[in-house]
Write a protein that holds these residues in place. Structure first.
Motif, PDB file in Angstrom:
ATOM      1  N   GLU A 102       0.841  -1.210   0.000  1.00 19.30           N
ATOM      2  CA  GLU A 102       0.000   0.000   0.000  1.00 19.30           C
ATOM      3  C   GLU A 102       0.871   1.254   0.000  1.00 19.30           C
ATOM      4  O   GLU A 102       0.603   2.204  -0.731  1.00 19.30           O
ATOM      5  N   CYS A 119       1.181   4.142  -2.971  1.00 18.77           N
ATOM      6  CA  CYS A 119       1.024   5.572  -2.678  1.00 18.77           C
ATOM      7  C   CYS A 119       2.330   6.335  -2.892  1.00 18.77           C
ATOM      8  O   CYS A 119       2.500   7.443  -2.364  1.00 18.77           O
ATOM      9  N   ASP A 136      -0.875   9.267   2.760  1.00 22.22           N
ATOM     10  CA  ASP A 136      -1.877   8.691   1.862  1.00 22.22           C
ATOM     11  C   ASP A 136      -2.125   7.219   2.172  1.00 22.22           C
ATOM     12  O   ASP A 136      -3.255   6.742   2.086  1.00 22.22           O
ATOM     13  N   LEU A 158      -5.736   4.597   3.857  1.00 25.34           N
ATOM     14  CA  LEU A 158      -6.170   3.471   3.020  1.00 25.34           C
ATOM     15  C   LEU A 158      -6.063   2.159   3.791  1.00 25.34           C
ATOM     16  O   LEU A 158      -6.951   1.300   3.696  1.00 25.34           O
ATOM     17  N   ILE A 188      -8.993   2.023   6.135  1.00 27.21           N
ATOM     18  CA  ILE A 188     -10.231   1.700   5.418  1.00 27.21           C
ATOM     19  C   ILE A 188     -10.286   0.212   5.110  1.00 27.21           C
ATOM     20  O   ILE A 188     -11.301  -0.448   5.340  1.00 27.21           O
ATOM     21  N   GLU A 189      -9.175  -0.327   4.605  1.00 24.97           N
ATOM     22  CA  GLU A 189      -9.121  -1.760   4.283  1.00 24.97           C
ATOM     23  C   GLU A 189      -9.359  -2.614   5.523  1.00 24.97           C
ATOM     24  O   GLU A 189      -9.959  -3.677   5.445  1.00 24.97           O
ATOM     25  N   ARG A 228     -11.620   5.021  10.078  1.00 22.44           N
ATOM     26  CA  ARG A 228     -11.414   5.583   8.739  1.00 22.44           C
ATOM     27  C   ARG A 228     -11.139   7.078   8.735  1.00 22.44           C
ATOM     28  O   ARG A 228     -10.448   7.578   7.873  1.00 22.44           O
TER      29      ARG A 228
END
Length: 123
Positions: free
Chosen positions: A32, A36, A42, A46, A49-50, A55
């Motif tokens: 990840e 990014c 960034d 993510l 969220i994953e 979040r």
């Protein structure tokens, strides 16, 4: 601390991949971060969220949440020497975050400098 511009170079990602090769969560986090282009600001949202957790937390919020665990003596010493692996579990367990996020936070603390991260931190 200039958290927003904290990046991981391709060389550092390769080095961390070698160190963390036996940790699938850490490798996924490095994937990840690489996607990014090394920007931790960034990549960490993510990863959150994953994982389906927190979040809406910013990088600085998550780093602050993890700070007291990062600044524990054995975690701090590992990160000061550039070793991320020994720091992942204590950060993840202590802060209640997924291991992939803890990996990215450990890398972030290493990149920012442990002395800066742990300044004013009462362990």
């Amino acid at each position: 601390m200039d958290i927003e511009s904290t990046t991981v170079t391709p060389e550092e990602i390769a080095q961390f991949r070698a160190e963390l090769a036996d940790n699938p969560s850490a490798i996924a986090a490095l994937d990840e971060i690489e996607e990014c282009e090394g920007y931790l600001e960034d990549a960490i949202p993510l990863l959150l969220i994953e994982a389906g957790t927190e979040r809406d937390r910013s990088l600085s919020d998550i780093l602050e949440k993890c700070r007291k665990f990062i600044c524990q003596e054995e975690v701090r010493e590992a990160l000061e020497s550039g070793m991320i692996a020994p720091a992942i579990e204590p950060i993840a367990m202590g802060a209640g975050i997924p291991p992939g996020v803890a990996t990215a936070i450990g890398i972030c603390a290493f990149k920012l400098g442990i002395k800066k991260v742990c300044a004013d931190c009462a362990d």
